[in-house]
Write a protein that holds these residues in place. Sequence first.
Motif, PDB file in Angstrom:
ATOM      1  N   LEU A 170      23.167 -44.981 -27.600  1.00 21.82           N
ATOM      2  CA  LEU A 170      21.948 -44.526 -27.357  1.00 21.82           C
ATOM      3  C   LEU A 170      22.001 -42.943 -27.120  1.00 21.82           C
ATOM      4  O   LEU A 170      21.225 -42.142 -27.756  1.00 21.82           O
ATOM      5  N   LEU A 171      22.605 -42.604 -26.137  1.00 20.75           N
ATOM      6  CA  LEU A 171      22.865 -41.146 -25.861  1.00 20.75           C
ATOM      7  C   LEU A 171      23.405 -40.327 -26.901  1.00 20.75           C
ATOM      8  O   LEU A 171      22.951 -39.223 -27.179  1.00 20.75           O
ATOM      9  N   ARG A 172      24.432 -40.750 -27.490  1.00 20.56           N
ATOM     10  CA  ARG A 172      25.065 -40.145 -28.525  1.00 20.56           C
ATOM     11  C   ARG A 172      24.024 -39.935 -29.719  1.00 20.56           C
ATOM     12  O   ARG A 172      24.007 -38.933 -30.115  1.00 20.56           O
ATOM     13  N   ASN A 173      23.794 -41.108 -30.141  1.00 24.51           N
ATOM     14  CA  ASN A 173      22.686 -40.944 -31.240  1.00 24.51           C
ATOM     15  C   ASN A 173      21.436 -40.081 -31.066  1.00 24.51           C
ATOM     16  O   ASN A 173      21.155 -39.367 -32.042  1.00 24.51           O
ATOM     17  N   SER A 174      21.024 -39.985 -29.861  1.00 27.66           N
ATOM     18  CA  SER A 174      19.892 -39.223 -29.731  1.00 27.66           C
ATOM     19  C   SER A 174      20.279 -37.726 -29.547  1.00 27.66           C
ATOM     20  O   SER A 174      19.528 -36.737 -30.142  1.00 27.66           O
ATOM     21  N   VAL A 175      21.528 -37.475 -29.166  1.00 27.62           N
ATOM     22  CA  VAL A 175      21.940 -35.979 -29.456  1.00 27.62           C
ATOM     23  C   VAL A 175      22.100 -35.628 -30.860  1.00 27.62           C
ATOM     24  O   VAL A 175      21.759 -34.516 -31.089  1.00 27.62           O
ATOM     25  N   ASP A 176      22.795 -36.461 -31.442  1.00 29.08           N
ATOM     26  CA  ASP A 176      22.935 -36.208 -33.006  1.00 29.08           C
ATOM     27  C   ASP A 176      21.742 -35.972 -33.834  1.00 29.08           C
ATOM     28  O   ASP A 176      21.594 -34.972 -34.645  1.00 29.08           O
ATOM     29  N   GLN A 177      20.752 -36.828 -33.391  1.00 30.86           N
ATOM     30  CA  GLN A 177      19.293 -36.369 -34.083  1.00 30.86           C
ATOM     31  C   GLN A 177      18.763 -35.517 -33.648  1.00 30.86           C
ATOM     32  O   GLN A 177      17.788 -34.783 -34.239  1.00 30.86           O
ATOM     33  N   SER A 178      19.000 -34.881 -32.494  1.00 35.20           N
ATOM     34  CA  SER A 178      18.401 -33.661 -31.940  1.00 35.20           C
ATOM     35  C   SER A 178      19.249 -32.199 -31.962  1.00 35.20           C
ATOM     36  O   SER A 178      19.172 -31.358 -31.465  1.00 35.20           O
ATOM     37  N   ARG A 179      20.262 -32.458 -33.173  1.00 32.62           N
ATOM     38  CA  ARG A 179      21.231 -31.263 -32.985  1.00 32.62           C
ATOM     39  C   ARG A 179      20.580 -30.029 -33.515  1.00 32.62           C
ATOM     40  O   ARG A 179      21.127 -29.027 -32.951  1.00 32.62           O
ATOM     41  N   SER A 180      19.509 -29.892 -34.215  1.00 33.74           N
ATOM     42  CA  SER A 180      18.964 -28.656 -34.558  1.00 33.74           C
ATOM     43  C   SER A 180      18.275 -28.133 -33.422  1.00 33.74           C
ATOM     44  O   SER A 180      18.578 -26.706 -33.329  1.00 33.74           O
ATOM     45  N   VAL A 181      17.845 -28.867 -32.530  1.00 37.67           N
ATOM     46  CA  VAL A 181      17.214 -27.853 -31.548  1.00 37.67           C
ATOM     47  C   VAL A 181      18.060 -27.722 -30.298  1.00 37.67           C
ATOM     48  O   VAL A 181      17.949 -26.980 -29.346  1.00 37.67           O
ATOM     49  N   LEU A 182      19.202 -28.302 -30.240  1.00 39.35           N
ATOM     50  CA  LEU A 182      20.204 -28.258 -29.405  1.00 39.35           C
ATOM     51  C   LEU A 182      21.243 -27.389 -29.816  1.00 39.35           C
ATOM     52  O   LEU A 182      22.301 -27.293 -29.239  1.00 39.35           O
ATOM     53  N   SER A 183      21.191 -26.389 -31.084  1.00 37.05           N
ATOM     54  CA  SER A 183      22.145 -25.818 -31.538  1.00 37.05           C
ATOM     55  C   SER A 183      22.958 -24.787 -30.872  1.00 37.05           C
ATOM     56  O   SER A 183      23.999 -24.354 -30.940  1.00 37.05           O
ATOM     57  N   LYS A 184      22.052 -24.408 -29.776  1.00 36.69           N
ATOM     58  CA  LYS A 184      22.384 -23.181 -28.815  1.00 36.69           C
ATOM     59  C   LYS A 184      22.926 -23.618 -27.305  1.00 36.69           C
ATOM     60  O   LYS A 184      22.933 -22.714 -26.867  1.00 36.69           O
ATOM     61  N   HIS A 185      23.064 -24.947 -27.332  1.00 33.05           N
ATOM     62  CA  HIS A 185      23.334 -25.313 -25.954  1.00 33.05           C
ATOM     63  C   HIS A 185      24.558 -26.340 -26.052  1.00 33.05           C
ATOM     64  O   HIS A 185      24.954 -26.839 -26.930  1.00 33.05           O
ATOM     65  N   THR A 186      25.362 -26.511 -24.969  1.00 32.88           N
ATOM     66  CA  THR A 186      26.202 -27.346 -24.502  1.00 32.88           C
ATOM     67  C   THR A 186      25.784 -28.778 -23.990  1.00 32.88           C
ATOM     68  O   THR A 186      25.238 -28.752 -23.053  1.00 32.88           O
TER      69      THR A 186
END
Length: 500
Positions: free
Chosen positions: A339-355
Amino acid sequence: MKIRLDSRTVLRALGATLAAVAITLTLDALGASSTTAGMTFLVIVVWTATRVGIRISLYVAVLCAILFEYYFLPPYHSIRMASGAEWVAVITFVLSSIVAGRVSERARSQASQAEQRREEIDRLYTLSQDMMLREDTATLTRDLPGLLERIFGLERVVLYMRDQEKFHFSADGIGDELLATLRQQSRAESSLATTIDGFEAHALLVGSRSVGALAWRPAGLSRELATAVCAQAAIALTRAMAIEANARLEASRQSERLRAALIDSLTHELRTPLTSIRAAATTLMEPTGLDDVTRLDLAAIVDEEASRLDHLIGEAVEMAEIDSKVLKLNEQPHHPLSLLRNSVDQSRSVLSKHTVEIEPGDDDAPALFDAHLLGRVLRHLLENAARYSPPGSRIVLRSQRTPGRLEFSVSDNGAGIEPADLPFIFEKFHRGRKAAKFGKGSGMGLAIARALLRAHGGAIEAASTLGEGATFRFWIPLKQESVPEEVSHPAGAVAHDLRT
């Protein structure tokens, strides 16, 4: 019961006789005068009337008159009055004894009535206090028969609510004839009682309006007490119904205000990207005066604002689904790490500048939950973390199991949340005082996340330190389920560098 009462009366009469004889013999042995003896006998009559009632006291008065004549009036030790003065003395003694006995009996009766009224007032006060603790109509109507039965020592109590057309019993076994009588009694315009099958039925009136009817057995309450009980019950029921009606009215007003606020907020939020899109599109339609760089910038504006518009519409649809209560859980066995991995993958665009770092718990066994709903919650939280934390900062996702719960958290290293804003961040359309400088938003994301978790039986909370970041922690009830081994995942921290 009658034989027991007669036996008690005989015993009391016998006791009074023995007491009068013993006192008479004592006075005679001491050589008491007729005046002393008469006063003593009068005291005996008054005391008897005070303790055991008028009937025994009249008997004692006659007995004392005979003893007074026999022992203390000449000729002594004979019941023969030689002069008119002796007749006057005896008659005076008897009349004085009767009058004193009547006065004492009346005082005893009044004291008994006062004590009974005090007990009734205490019971009425207890009833009013117990009814005050039950503000909603459903609880009050359910508990009222049992309260009356317990407080007033009744065998059966039946309550009929006229508006609901519903009966409430303290015990089963109520006949249809009584139920029909209660329906009829609830339409009465007076509080006069009706007796049927040993029950005493009263209308529950508030002014001239009837809210129902009440019946109890045995019909042993005094008229005043029965009237007071019915009046208190009617007022308490009317109060509870008024509170509920006021709550429904206030909820309707709040819903109307919320709907208006939603429309105003959406109108404003939707117009802003539409205005930017129209302005960029109008400029792009100009045949001359635009170089390639400018055209690319305007196209980027159209794409960005269209994406924002799509996001706002999606949030509005989510909120509409939640408010209309059409959400349905689709619980399937899933690994929390997936669940955590899929949520990160689906939010990749908004998280592009973060680790982004994922720290799964020691136990990543599968559990039952709706991955779609929880994924929506995590995406809202990730979007918030990305918006309110500086580029290059770290966002950490964690999962763990506690007794009966599956917990998740999202932490960032942003500016944190103002303490004054913290209690309200999960309310619809609420944005913090400093939120504007971090970009545009609808203020619905956290409200949606909380509503999705409530639908899942869970909850969410936030903690923050200004200048150090914020942590959002949420949980759902833990429901374990076994899945095939091939879908298991290794535990351990997983880092995703999503910076461009």
